[in-house]
Write a protein that holds these residues in place. Sequence first.
Motif, PDB file in Angstrom:
ATOM      1  N   GLU A  85     -41.190 -47.664 -40.453  1.00 15.31           N
ATOM      2  CA  GLU A  85     -42.057 -46.473 -40.548  1.00 15.31           C
ATOM      3  C   GLU A  85     -43.518 -46.868 -40.770  1.00 15.31           C
ATOM      4  O   GLU A  85     -44.422 -46.238 -40.237  1.00 15.31           O
ATOM      5  N   ILE A  88     -44.849 -47.880 -37.468  1.00 16.83           N
ATOM      6  CA  ILE A  88     -45.104 -46.678 -36.661  1.00 16.83           C
ATOM      7  C   ILE A  88     -46.435 -46.056 -37.078  1.00 16.83           C
ATOM      8  O   ILE A  88     -47.234 -45.640 -36.227  1.00 16.83           O
ATOM      9  N   GLU A  89     -46.706 -46.013 -38.366  1.00 16.78           N
ATOM     10  CA  GLU A  89     -47.990 -45.487 -38.862  1.00 16.78           C
ATOM     11  C   GLU A  89     -49.165 -46.307 -38.311  1.00 16.78           C
ATOM     12  O   GLU A  89     -50.202 -45.755 -37.960  1.00 16.78           O
ATOM     13  N   THR A 186     -45.532 -40.259 -33.120  1.00 15.46           N
ATOM     14  CA  THR A 186     -45.009 -39.333 -34.132  1.00 15.46           C
ATOM     15  C   THR A 186     -43.563 -38.965 -33.797  1.00 15.46           C
ATOM     16  O   THR A 186     -42.698 -38.926 -34.684  1.00 15.46           O
ATOM     17  N   ASP A 189     -40.753 -41.413 -34.880  1.00 20.43           N
ATOM     18  CA  ASP A 189     -40.208 -41.248 -36.231  1.00 20.43           C
ATOM     19  C   ASP A 189     -38.900 -40.462 -36.190  1.00 20.43           C
ATOM     20  O   ASP A 189     -37.895 -40.856 -36.788  1.00 20.43           O
ATOM     21  N   LYS A 193     -34.967 -42.082 -36.703  1.00 19.80           N
ATOM     22  CA  LYS A 193     -34.073 -41.570 -37.750  1.00 19.80           C
ATOM     23  C   LYS A 193     -32.796 -40.993 -37.172  1.00 19.80           C
ATOM     24  O   LYS A 193     -31.727 -41.082 -37.763  1.00 19.80           O
TER      25      LYS A 193
END
Length: 197
Positions: A85, A88-89, A186, A189, A193
Amino acid sequence: MSTKAERTTAYIIETVAPVFNKHGYVGTSMSDLTDATNLTKGALYGNFENKEALALAAFEYNRNLLLTAIDEHLAIEGKALDKIENLIEFYKKYDIFTMNMGGCPVLNVGIDAQHNNKLLAAAAKETIKDIEGKIALAFENGINNGEFKLPVTPLQFSKQLFTIIQGAIAMATITTDRKYLLNTVTYLDVLIKRELK
């Protein structure tokens, strides 16, 4: 302590790296390089054997900046998913990160060098493999720690993930619309998951 020659070489590489990245190997002229560095052609060739050697050093410089940033984002404390994560940010602001580089070195050099410089093309391809391997290792650690399962191997999942990211970078670059990058990353994400079971 570095010598004057080492400092000059480092200055040249750092200064010409965004020039080569923006204009490409063929599109970068010696006058572009002398203008950027305020050095003569002789001074440049006194530090590098030829234009190709300088272009490779420039790509390696940008590549190392990118790989260091990826390592830093994957090295945070926490579970594997936290690390993914965090990466990804990083990619949500990737266009800002690469602005001083002249754009994404993987995309720019990878495409530009395909038909005009085999050494640069191979270096870009190797960088892609390195990034995919780093991402795969994070997923593999998550599986080994019992955090999640993947529907495919960690490397295959990482290749698909990186392909989506690079596609978003390409679209944002071509259209000069960063929403392609922001919206796609975005969404990753959500996708990650959902896929991690």
